[in-house]
Write a protein that holds these residues in place. Structure first.
Motif, short mmCIF file in Angstrom:
data_model
loop_
_atom_site.label_atom_id
_atom_site.label_comp_id
_atom_site.label_asym_id
_atom_site.label_seq_id
_atom_site.Cartn_x
_atom_site.Cartn_y
_atom_site.Cartn_z
N SER A 1 0.85 -1.19 0.00
CA SER A 1 0.00 0.00 0.00
C SER A 1 0.88 1.24 0.00
N LYS A 2 0.36 2.32 -0.56
CA LYS A 2 1.07 3.60 -0.47
C LYS A 2 0.54 4.35 0.74
N PHE A 3 1.36 4.47 1.77
CA PHE A 3 1.03 5.23 2.96
C PHE A 3 1.96 6.42 3.15
N ASP A 4 3.10 6.42 2.47
CA ASP A 4 4.14 7.43 2.68
C ASP A 4 4.14 8.41 1.51
N TYR A 5 4.27 9.69 1.85
CA TYR A 5 4.10 10.73 0.84
C TYR A 5 5.17 11.81 0.97
N ILE A 6 5.49 12.40 -0.18
CA ILE A 6 6.18 13.68 -0.22
C ILE A 6 5.27 14.60 -1.04
N PHE A 7 4.48 15.40 -0.33
CA PHE A 7 3.59 16.36 -0.98
C PHE A 7 4.35 17.65 -1.23
N LEU A 8 4.14 18.24 -2.40
CA LEU A 8 4.85 19.45 -2.81
C LEU A 8 3.85 20.56 -3.10
N ARG A 9 4.11 21.72 -2.55
CA ARG A 9 3.28 22.90 -2.79
C ARG A 9 4.18 24.01 -3.34
N GLY A 10 3.94 24.41 -4.58
CA GLY A 10 4.74 25.45 -5.21
C GLY A 10 6.13 25.01 -5.59
N ILE A 11 6.35 23.70 -5.70
CA ILE A 11 7.67 23.14 -6.01
C ILE A 11 7.50 22.05 -7.05
N VAL A 12 8.43 22.00 -8.00
CA VAL A 12 8.33 21.04 -9.11
C VAL A 12 9.30 19.88 -8.88
N PRO A 13 8.83 18.63 -8.93
CA PRO A 13 9.74 17.49 -8.78
C PRO A 13 10.44 17.15 -10.09
N LEU A 14 11.61 16.55 -9.98
CA LEU A 14 12.32 16.04 -11.15
C LEU A 14 12.13 14.53 -11.28
N GLU A 15 12.49 13.80 -10.25
CA GLU A 15 12.33 12.35 -10.25
C GLU A 15 12.28 11.87 -8.81
N HIS A 16 11.73 10.67 -8.63
CA HIS A 16 11.62 10.13 -7.29
C HIS A 16 12.04 8.67 -7.30
N GLY A 17 12.23 8.12 -6.09
CA GLY A 17 12.57 6.72 -5.97
C GLY A 17 11.94 6.13 -4.72
N VAL A 18 11.48 4.88 -4.84
CA VAL A 18 10.94 4.12 -3.71
C VAL A 18 11.83 2.90 -3.53
N HIS A 19 12.35 2.71 -2.32
CA HIS A 19 13.37 1.69 -2.10
C HIS A 19 12.99 0.80 -0.91
N PRO A 20 12.54 -0.43 -1.17
CA PRO A 20 12.29 -1.37 -0.07
C PRO A 20 13.57 -1.59 0.73
N THR A 21 13.40 -1.84 2.01
CA THR A 21 14.54 -2.03 2.90
C THR A 21 14.22 -3.12 3.90
N PRO A 22 15.20 -3.94 4.26
CA PRO A 22 14.96 -4.98 5.27
C PRO A 22 14.88 -4.42 6.68
N TYR A 23 15.10 -3.12 6.85
CA TYR A 23 15.19 -2.55 8.19
C TYR A 23 13.93 -1.82 8.63
N SER A 24 12.86 -1.90 7.85
CA SER A 24 11.59 -1.31 8.24
C SER A 24 10.49 -1.92 7.39
N ASP A 25 9.24 -1.84 7.88
CA ASP A 25 8.11 -2.28 7.07
C ASP A 25 7.63 -1.18 6.13
N HIS A 26 8.28 -0.01 6.18
CA HIS A 26 8.04 1.07 5.23
C HIS A 26 9.28 1.24 4.36
N HIS A 27 9.07 1.54 3.09
CA HIS A 27 10.18 1.78 2.16
C HIS A 27 10.70 3.20 2.33
N LEU A 28 11.94 3.42 1.91
CA LEU A 28 12.47 4.77 1.80
C LEU A 28 11.87 5.42 0.56
N LEU A 29 11.41 6.65 0.70
CA LEU A 29 10.88 7.41 -0.43
C LEU A 29 11.65 8.72 -0.52
N HIS A 30 12.25 8.98 -1.67
CA HIS A 30 12.95 10.26 -1.84
C HIS A 30 12.56 10.87 -3.17
#
Length: 281
Positions: free
Chosen positions: A246-275
């Motif tokens: 499921s998608k529970f984690d967010y990076i919401f942007l207001r007045g800012i333009v994104p270039l690219e993003h990445g979602v990275h599963p990790t063995p150290y949490s039940d949530h992935h890293l999102l940048h």
């Protein structure tokens, strides 16, 4: 000096008792200062226009050295952590600097004191909540506990710092657990009221809700997700950010333009890293 059998037994018993009082987060296995090799492609230095959110999972008894290595692999300018203990964040921050040469400032948005989660003495338990690490100094910190946290105290924090060469207001939050839709709706209302005051804002966090959940309407009205394909619709192509797909984690942007993003599963949490990398000035 040679200790007698009774003295050695007493010393051992006192050590065990002290460890029990300190609690589970005080020293996770593998926290010795030995750098974990970073994978091929690790950036090596802080990326000035990159922000990250990560629920680090607590209590999970993961090694803070491993957590630091995961962050160092992507080396964002700003990291928002949820389910964080102050003691763990201090270790992560120290290890990022001592093992990988990445220097961060830190601010906290703690909402709970809990020895079971964060260790500490019964009369001085560890603090639990959100934290923001930033390569640039932070100002104007606020920490707000939601009027109704649901089954556990929850809140948001906000700081002003530099991302991509420009000053921006950064929010970090963790909303109420599952099956508490009405509580999350009220929490989003509190958060959105503050976000709306800023023309440029980044909102990081674990919202515990999928993109088309009605309780997220208030934040979608103000900002867009960093993933351009993700929309508050059942047909939105939103990449999962949790082990339960499921998608529970967010990076919401207001007045800012994104270039690219990445979602990275990790063995150290039940949530992935999102940048996400943001368009520089």
């Amino acid at each position: 000096m040679v200790l007698g059998r009774g003295t050695r037994w007493l010393a051992g018993a006192m050590t065990v008792a002290c460890m029990a009082l300190i609690g589970p987060s005080a020293s996770a296995p593998g926290d010795a200062l030995v750098a974990r090799p970073l994978p091929a492609g690790a950036v090596g230095d802080i990326v000035p226009n990159r922000v990250m959110t990560w629920n680090i999972c607590n209590p999970c008894k993961e090694s803070n050295v491993d957590r630091a290595a995961e962050i160092a692999t992507y080396a964002p300018q700003v990291i928002g952590l949820q389910e964080a203990c102050v003691g763990d964040v201090e270790k992560i921050r120290h290890q990022l600097e001592s093992l990988y040469g990445l220097v961060y400032h830190v601010e906290y948005g703690m909402v709970l004191r809990n020895r079971g989660r964060c260790g500490g003495l019964p009369w001085h338990p560890g603090e639990f909540g959100q934290a923001v690490l930033s390569a640039a100094p932070m100002t104007d910190r606020v920490s707000v506990e939601y009027p109704d946290g649901g089954s556990e105290d929850r809140g948001y924090m906000a700081v002003t710092t530099m991302v991509g060469g420009r000053s921006v207001r950064v929010f970090n939050t963790h909303l109420a657990h599952l099956r508490q839709e009405a509580v999350r709706a009220d929490q989003v209302g509190v958060l959105a009221t503050e976000v709306a005051r800023h023309d440029r804002a980044i909102v990081l966090g674990d919202f515990n809700a999928v993109p088309d959940a009605p309780e997220l309407t208030g934040i979608w009205a103000l900002a867009t997700d960093t993933d351009p394909m993700c929309r508050p619709s059942p047909t939105g192509a939103c990449e999962p950010t949790t082990d339960w797909h499921s998608k529970f984690d967010y990076i919401f942007l207001r007045g800012i333009v994104p270039l690219e993003h990445g979602v990275h599963p990790t063995p150290y949490s039940d949530h992935h890293l999102l940048h996400t990398d943001l368009r520089p000035t």
